[in-house]
Enzyme design. Structure first.
Site, PDB file in Angstrom:
ATOM      1  N   LYS A   1      -5.155   1.086   9.067  1.00 46.57           N
ATOM      2  CA  LYS A   1      -4.022   0.249   8.681  1.00 46.57           C
ATOM      3  C   LYS A   1      -3.865  -0.905   9.652  1.00 46.57           C
ATOM      4  O   LYS A   1      -3.701  -2.064   9.269  1.00 46.57           O
ATOM      5  CB  LYS A   1      -2.726   1.073   8.683  1.00 46.57           C
ATOM      6  CG  LYS A   1      -2.619   2.085   7.571  1.00 46.57           C
ATOM      7  CD  LYS A   1      -1.342   2.907   7.712  1.00 46.57           C
ATOM      8  CE  LYS A   1      -1.230   3.946   6.614  1.00 46.57           C
ATOM      9  NZ  LYS A   1      -2.338   4.916   6.563  1.00 46.57           N
TER      10      LYS A   1
ATOM     11  N   ASP B   1      -6.489   1.753   2.595  1.00 51.08           N
ATOM     12  CA  ASP B   1      -5.831   0.886   3.572  1.00 51.08           C
ATOM     13  C   ASP B   1      -6.603  -0.422   3.740  1.00 51.08           C
ATOM     14  O   ASP B   1      -6.033  -1.513   3.745  1.00 51.08           O
ATOM     15  CB  ASP B   1      -5.732   1.590   4.934  1.00 51.08           C
ATOM     16  CG  ASP B   1      -4.753   2.754   4.904  1.00 51.08           C
ATOM     17  OD1 ASP B   1      -3.762   2.675   4.154  1.00 51.08           O
ATOM     18  OD2 ASP B   1      -4.984   3.741   5.640  1.00 51.08           O
TER      19      ASP B   1
ATOM     20  N   GLY C   1      -1.269   7.897   0.758  1.00 50.61           N
ATOM     21  CA  GLY C   1      -1.535   8.916   1.726  1.00 50.61           C
ATOM     22  C   GLY C   1      -0.441   9.949   1.576  1.00 50.61           C
ATOM     23  O   GLY C   1      -0.090  10.373   0.463  1.00 50.61           O
TER      24      GLY C   1
ATOM     25  N   LYS D   1       0.874  -1.180   0.000  1.00 54.35           N
ATOM     26  CA  LYS D   1       0.000   0.000   0.000  1.00 54.35           C
ATOM     27  C   LYS D   1       0.909   1.227   0.000  1.00 54.35           C
ATOM     28  O   LYS D   1       1.708   1.421   0.921  1.00 54.35           O
ATOM     29  CB  LYS D   1      -0.885  -0.010   1.260  1.00 54.35           C
ATOM     30  CG  LYS D   1      -1.509   1.338   1.601  1.00 54.35           C
ATOM     31  CD  LYS D   1      -2.623   1.769   0.664  1.00 54.35           C
ATOM     32  CE  LYS D   1      -2.854   3.275   0.707  1.00 54.35           C
ATOM     33  NZ  LYS D   1      -2.796   3.914   1.998  1.00 54.35           N
TER      34      LYS D   1
ATOM     35  N   GLY E   1      -5.519  10.825  -1.072  1.00 54.76           N
ATOM     36  CA  GLY E   1      -6.244  11.863  -0.348  1.00 54.76           C
ATOM     37  C   GLY E   1      -5.766  13.274  -0.607  1.00 54.76           C
ATOM     38  O   GLY E   1      -6.569  14.148  -0.989  1.00 54.76           O
TER      39      GLY E   1
END
Lengths: 293, 293, 293, 293, 293, 293
Positions: D251, D192, D38, D35, D75
């Site tokens: 997460k 997440d 962010g 991942k 985001g």
């Protein structure tokens, strides 16, 4: 495997097995097209043991990794049903004049009698044989030979796909030589010629005719002159010199075409000798005549 | 295939071929583990023809679709080199005490002499055999049997993957029974026992010991009491009753374990009979003793 | 993965990993033939750590998708056993005169000692290595070099099939360079030359000789003149000019033949440098000499 | 590979390569879901070198046989475009309220900006990456979380088929976490959580979150209390005790679900450390926190 | 299948099914590239039913064994977002001058809006469609057309591998024509031209442009002169004679290149006719113009 | 595809194509066993167009990915040849007493007349159909029903391997229901029952009987009471209540067994409706009666 062998029996058996070794290794996975028929077949069907013996030989070939294809006709059987139905018949240049009614009889005999008899004899040993007509998935596309002969066809195209698929599954195709023209009209096809065309299309290693003669003779009148091997070239001379008898002509011509078209060896065997197929394929000496390119 | 057969020769040959048919069909694609060795091997290596005959039998088995695996030891040859190098040797309960120096000799004889001789004899027929040690890709993982015996191991795990890969390519693995423990330390392994463990791990159809006796006897002193078949249950009684001679014990125990572990049949054959393997596998009568579950 | 890295350690480690990236990607699935032996091997076998380090490097190459093949000789070890057995030996033009007794020793040492030691060292890491002789499935077919040399052979045909099958299974073949002529007679083959022939037959990407010298020198007497790369053309001049010392000649000639036969690069590395193989394959700078077409 | 290494450099480089060996072997062919996103992503996109470095690490993982899958959100980038278009936004319990207009922006940013930037950065190294949305072949089927949140979805079904097909071709899927409900309505999905669901559906070996923190702390206020490993059980206590800061909750919950659902290990890494991915995967020490079942 | 048909309905339905037969058989497994877009797309997106109808037609093609590939642009949608963001735009020779800011908008619209809308419309029927950009696994490698046009590219290489893999899985690729140059720089590519290049690279059977005109006219001013078929040769004359209107030029040129590059047939269809795709592919008469080599 | 459609024609055609979509998708790759015969066949053979129409429907099913298997009998044709040959015949409980002479006629008619006619009609469209007897590779193993009936058999084992192989090649098997017992004796088998057994053994999706009635009636005397669907449970009541006419009993019983044995749906269709097969399979309404579990 219970009781023990005497030493000399053991040695003799071992000798045969050892002799067969190089041939088994050599023919592994190769395709062998066997034309069974004419009079040999008539005898065999009459004589259940001969048919069973032929079937067992085919299964043995398969067991050791050879891929046999059986091709058959059925002249005597066709004659019998025509007679029973009172339908007359006529031959022109060795070919049966085939009108619609005769064609119906030919189909019924080849597809409904001879072919299933051969399949049944093989399948006593397991789910091995599959009967086919030349019309199945257009195996044999034909054209009219001569309008005067009616529905007699000669092979114009062989589509061996279905044979190859069955052989890949180690099944034994048994082919009745009914063909069809592109419009779907069924044709009666000479089985000797069709066997050669199929062998060539499959890239067969051997094309074997099981007959009721000992082999080809150098001198048609001298039984002692049977040839054990002959080249394509010599065979042409023999044909030209008239040393081949009438009924053998289509076989000999098919052999010639086949070996010239890539088939390794063609054979005229004496089907009256028990297990002639096995002796031809697995022993150093032969039975009958071998034709090579 | 040039000259022709007499009729009686033909019939006799055909009979052998026909007898072999069901067996060839039956053993197709099956794995047969053949333990060759001990004294039989000593004789064969001395006698080049016997080795060549064994090799030719293995190639024949393979030719007809069987998947043979050869396992061998080499006791007499090890003894010879130890003697030549002036290294003393001692046996405890039938097992050779194996110190580091002896182990070096064992490896050199099995991997550098007996194994390549077998591979060479088979490969005269083509690129067929591949020699392996039990250490190759961890085929035989071993553990120490008894610290007093030194580097003598027993099989704890069989990893048959490399054998399966070679068999899938129709190659003939020839295995020398040197194993290795998980740390890589080589071990001398009893070849009779290892052959049984390999047969079981491969799910073999047959496990065959080629020996220098006629078979197992019901009465150890009566040569006429050789058993042609015996069940695992009966064999336990024979072992308990002392009817199995010393050298045969590991073979018989391996046979028992193998048939109980799923191997179809185990055999004690007389390797002195020419082509004993072929006669066992392809004829109705047997040579030696067959053990079944 | 428990305690944490200092920042500078992390950066240094990351730098090495990043440098290795293009090489790992580039050599993926490629075959690398590594000749291990002569004196390097003698040292390594004496020194268990060196052998273990070599084995671990081979396993690393394999781990990242390279397909290594190990080829080895064993001259010093052969000399030792000959001495122990009191067998005299003679060299003609750098080749050991090999009578039957000597050949037995050569086979025992290479197949029964050096080869299993290499296999064992690799298999500590898993079921990875498989030992082979050049006679296995006729990997190396040989012919007699010179009757005066006895059973010394040179490679006439390489049949890499068994190597390709093992490589396809991601196993590591370890090849002892005993060959066999078509009749099955074993031959002693120069391992440097055999390694080159195997690399060419496999279409290897790299052929690497692990030696006990720093590399090829432009001036044989000047240690500072070691070449880091040289083309085939230049190498011919060096050979003609006498700049290649005697023991290096077969290696250099094998390198030349290999790069001309399609092998991407040949290398003369200094096997005394720890992890020379890894440094050669995975870093920007090299160790030793690289030969390109 | 031209100039030579100093001995100490060589030894240091070799040491790193040797350390990496067991990990490369261990993670071969395993799936690792990373991942990325962010704030780490926001920084990386701003800083082209950071993005390139991440892409190069992914390519290195793939080069050595690992199968990476990249999952990303975006985001900050979404916020930027919303601002530029003058669209207001509101968060409820950490989730962005997503009306139709906002959803359009989310899709444009994730699929039309962040995803192609990641694909482009990887594909500088070759035709390796393929961008996907969760709607492609219904990879992520979603349901509405809460009507008040608008088009915010949570994953109800993962159909990993297209990922498995791309991985089988050794391609690198890059997934933007837009899902769709069964009627085809697009949903904004927390990246997440989606990464964890994908890792579980693929049976991934590792699930790695690249973040902008050093790892999880035992004491949220003590920078020295970063945990290098933690079990699922301990993590539940930490969550209950409030030791996990707000942004880390999804997460950490996804890590818990993933390791309980069969993923081998989950990691919270500090993406600000150069090549954190490589150091985590290929060295003995770690960076950040590892969660195990 | 509950209530019964009237006889005349039945006959009419059967007639359509029977008419479709030869076409279904003929196009089985063939690739059909459909360019959807420009104004047709703008209308369809506005009109949800038109988009759903198009998607359903694509699914029908796939259901009967055809392998459709959808290629799209999105000019009107790009214009709309540029307007909304207050970014001016300029066209030179029909191509949009594309600076970095414009390129960002192009990517967001094509990849983040048009492409997912098409994927979603198809995936209502199942997990069938996968959206792709030309940058995915380097599907479309581009070069700059003209520095004055900015980031406008033309296709230099098509790498159809990922399309072929998806088609082999019977998935429907939906391609947005964003390409990338070898350095990874994204380029805006004309979708009409890209569709032709993709069709050629895939060896497609058909290339179909869904437009908002009835077809090509022989006389540009005469609505009655729509051509139902035209050869490549005739089309060159029409182009030279000015009978092709401006917006159609790239389509027509792409059709010409495609049929000369091996694509069987290219079509200019009227996308405003409901199910034009189905009627073209499965009925004897056509809609629009067919171009053949 | 030359002249253009009127708008209303286009809409009507499109509507049929769109209606067929879900069915084509749904039946893709499914096996459909079609029993053709009894009186329908008699009519069709007399009426060449009806036979051609049936063949064309079978080819259409296959074209869209369905795997049809045709099973047929031939009662009227058998009766005709028996009559022509002057052989009397007798029925017991609806089954023809079959002595050896009658069996010969049955085989000739089914294998030599009806089967090749069906194969030929299909193969007008390409090399698609392959005729089979139940004896081929032991497709239908039978046992005697009742000694008084002679060579009438019922199916004891179905070996569908050869059918599966042909279907995998997308060929159309056409099966004549002659079976054979384990000893190879041919048996006459009821074709309705055999069709059901084949459908069950193949795990067919549909079993369809083409008959000369409109379907099953709730009230045997009320033509308006034809059922469009009926469950197995209801059907048992109808049978018990005598609402099934005599000739339909074996069909209905075979349908019951088939749906209980896993066949999805069984159908009694009116073969006199043109293209009844197509209308049943591809439209929302049905023709005849559908039986479900």
């Amino acid at each position: 495997m219970s009781t023990s062998l005497t030493d000399s029996d053991a040695a003799a058996k071992a000798a045969v097995l050892v002799e067969a070794l190089p041939y088994i290794q050599r023919w592994q996975d190769r395709i062998v097209v066997v034309k069974y028929g004419g009079n040999a077949l008539a005898g065999a069907v009459a004589d259940h043991d001969a048919l069973a013996s032929f079937a067992s030989d085919i299964v043995l070939l398969r067991s050791v990794g050879i891929r046999p294809v059986v091709v058959h006709g059925g002249g005597p059987q066709i004659g019998a049903l025509l007679g029973r139905l009172g339908i007359g018949t006529e031959f022109v240049r060795g070919l049966r004049v085939t009108d619609a009614e005769t064609l119906d009889v030919v189909r019924m005999v080849l597809l409904g009698q001879v072919n299933p008899d051969l399949v049944a004899a093989i399948n006593v040993h397991g789910p091995l044989a599959v009967g086919l007509s030349g019309a199945d998935s257009r195996l044999l596309t034909t054209r009219t030979v001569d309008p005067d002969l009616g529905f007699v066809g000669e092979v114009s195209v062989v589509n061996p796909t279905v044979l190859e698929q069955l052989l890949a599954q180690r099944l034994v195709p048994v082919v009745a030589t009914i063909g069809a023209d592109p419009a779907g009209q069924a044709h009666n096809v000479n089985a000797d010629t069709a066997a050669g065309a199929i062998a060539e299309a499959l890239g067969a290693e051997k094309l074997i005719y099981l007959t009721d003669v000992e082999g080809l003779r150098r001198d048609v009148d001298d039984p002692a002159s049977v040839l054990s091997t002959v080249t394509a070239g010599d065979l042409v001379s023999l044909l030209a010199g008239g040393a081949v008898t009438e009924g053998m002509v289509p076989k000999v011509e098919a052999c010639l075409r086949a070996v010239r078209g890539g088939v390794g060896q063609a054979h005229i065997l004496d089907g009256r000798v028990a297990h002639a197929l096995l002796l031809e394929v697995f022993t150093d000496e032969g039975v009958g005549t071998m034709i090579t390119a």
